[in-house]
Scaffold this active site. Structure first.
Site, PDB file in Angstrom:
ATOM      1  N   GLU A 193      -5.784   2.600   6.441  1.00  0.00           N
ATOM      2  CA  GLU A 193      -5.387   2.835   4.824  1.00  0.00           C
ATOM      3  C   GLU A 193      -6.734   3.509   4.146  1.00  0.00           C
ATOM      4  O   GLU A 193      -5.450   4.119   3.333  1.00  0.00           O
ATOM      5  CB  GLU A 193      -6.345   1.458   4.961  1.00  0.00           C
ATOM      6  CG  GLU A 193      -5.515   1.075   3.191  1.00  0.00           C
ATOM      7  CD  GLU A 193      -6.434   0.125   2.484  1.00  0.00           C
ATOM      8  OE1 GLU A 193      -6.094  -0.571   1.658  1.00  0.00           O
ATOM      9  OE2 GLU A 193      -5.857  -0.395   2.968  1.00  0.00           O
ATOM     10  N   SER A 243     -11.302  -1.691   2.346  1.00  0.00           N
ATOM     11  CA  SER A 243     -10.609  -1.749   3.874  1.00  0.00           C
ATOM     12  C   SER A 243     -10.313  -1.135   4.725  1.00  0.00           C
ATOM     13  O   SER A 243      -9.531   0.225   3.782  1.00  0.00           O
ATOM     14  CB  SER A 243      -9.372  -2.968   3.603  1.00  0.00           C
ATOM     15  OG  SER A 243      -9.441  -4.288   2.833  1.00  0.00           O
ATOM     16  N   ARG A 296       0.589  -1.100  -0.007  1.00  0.00           N
ATOM     17  CA  ARG A 296      -0.051  -0.110   0.271  1.00  0.00           C
ATOM     18  C   ARG A 296       0.507   1.716  -0.082  1.00  0.00           C
ATOM     19  O   ARG A 296       0.540   1.850   0.678  1.00  0.00           O
ATOM     20  CB  ARG A 296      -1.139  -0.026   1.121  1.00  0.00           C
ATOM     21  CG  ARG A 296      -1.940  -1.407   1.078  1.00  0.00           C
ATOM     22  CD  ARG A 296      -2.724  -0.835   0.243  1.00  0.00           C
ATOM     23  NE  ARG A 296      -3.608  -2.108   0.037  1.00  0.00           N
ATOM     24  CZ  ARG A 296      -2.815  -3.299  -0.558  1.00  0.00           C
ATOM     25  NH1 ARG A 296      -2.006  -4.069  -1.427  1.00  0.00           N
ATOM     26  NH2 ARG A 296      -3.862  -4.746  -0.324  1.00  0.00           N
TER      27      ARG A 296
END
Length: 302
Positions: free
Chosen positions: A295, A225, A175
């Site tokens: 996130e 998420s 990420r």
């Protein structure tokens, strides 16, 4: 703001400049107050020009795609949102390579590749975001990641220059990427795919998307998420084991279908999302001594 208004009108037609635009209309969470300006450039030169104008006028700016990983504050954003999405979506296929602009939706990119019998993007097909955001954060699902097949990406650097970065220069990690670290803007990307049978590729995409629908709360607005995966753990399991399935703050809820998702079950607010995230972080840490890192990106005034 009058100065920036005139300068934006000099390079963009009126339909590409929205004023006091509610960002709830442009995020998958369906949450967010108004942006002073939301502009939709149609090519990379316009992206560059808009950013130059913002810097000249000392007005903050932020680049978004579909707004699928974003929580915008209830008071909105007192700056310019540059939306690279509907008007920035060219796809070009050359042999086993596919090049696409940053505004292309991942689902469309994967389907286009499949139509040409090209395999490698199946796992990206269900991610509800654009290519630019996906490259910036090395998005992935079900064992697929952007870094698996990317060759290069064109970015707009902080100094206003365009640069082509190869795979190693992109520094794609979990990420993360050099684009995110340096505040670059993703413009387009090229992938090397593998030849395959169209029907088999489409079937794989269908199966993965069905798995996603079975396990994820796609019926509610969310930002995907909510937390990054802590090393050695799964965020959703930690949250579930902490007894937080169905935990609510107002109309914002930890999904009882998949605890890794925070969903908007009504008219939730950004303040409620932030409160819930903080509650989950605190409770999970108290029970497991694991710190969950969001996130989801936070933007604007809360």
């Amino acid at each position: 703001m009058n100065d920036i208004n005139q300068k934006l009108m000099a390079i963009l037609s009126e339909e590409h400049i929205l004023r006091n635009e509610p960002l709830a209309k442009h995020t998958t969470f369906k949450i967010g107050g108004p942006a002073a300006y939301l502009v939709t450039p149609t090519n990379k030169e316009q992206v560059k020009q808009v950013i130059e104008i913002c810097k000249e006028c000392d007005v903050p700016f932020y680049v978004i795609g579909k707004g699928s990983n974003l929580l915008v504050g209830d008071q909105g954003y007192r700056g310019v949102i540059i939306q690279i999405y509907k008007n920035f979506n060219r796809i070009e296929i050359n042999g086993n390579q596919i090049t696409a602009e940053a505004g292309v939706m991942l689902a469309r990119l994967a389907k286009e590749a499949a139509e040409y019998g090209l395999s490698g993007l199946e796992g990206e097909s269900g991610i509800p975001g654009t290519l630019g955001g996906a490259v910036t954060m090395n998005a992935g699902a079900y064992g697929y990641e952007i870094k698996d097949h990317i060759i290069s990406a064109t970015v707009l650097r902080q100094d206003g220059e365009f640069q082509v970065l190869d795979k190693s220069e992109l520094q794609l990690g979990y990420r993360n990427s050099i684009i995110q670290k340096e505040g670059f803007v993703a413009i387009e990307a090229t992938f090397q795919l593998s030849p395959g049978k169209k029907e088999e590729i489409l079937e794989t995409m269908k199966e993965l998307n069905q798995r996603r629908a079975d396990k994820q709360p796609l019926e509610y607005p969310s930002a995907g998420s909510t937390f990054k995966r802590p090393e050695g753990y799964f965020a959703g399991k930690l949250i579930m084991d902490a007894g937080l399935a169905g935990y609510r703050v107002g109309d914002i809820m930890v999904s009882d279908k998949h605890c890794g998702f925070v969903v908007n079950v009504g008219n939730g607010t950004a303040a409620q999302v932030r409160q819930l995230i903080e509650d989950v972080q605190r409770i999970v840490y108290e029970k497991n001594q694991v710190r969950l890192e969001p996130e989801v990106r936070f933007l604007g005034d809360f």
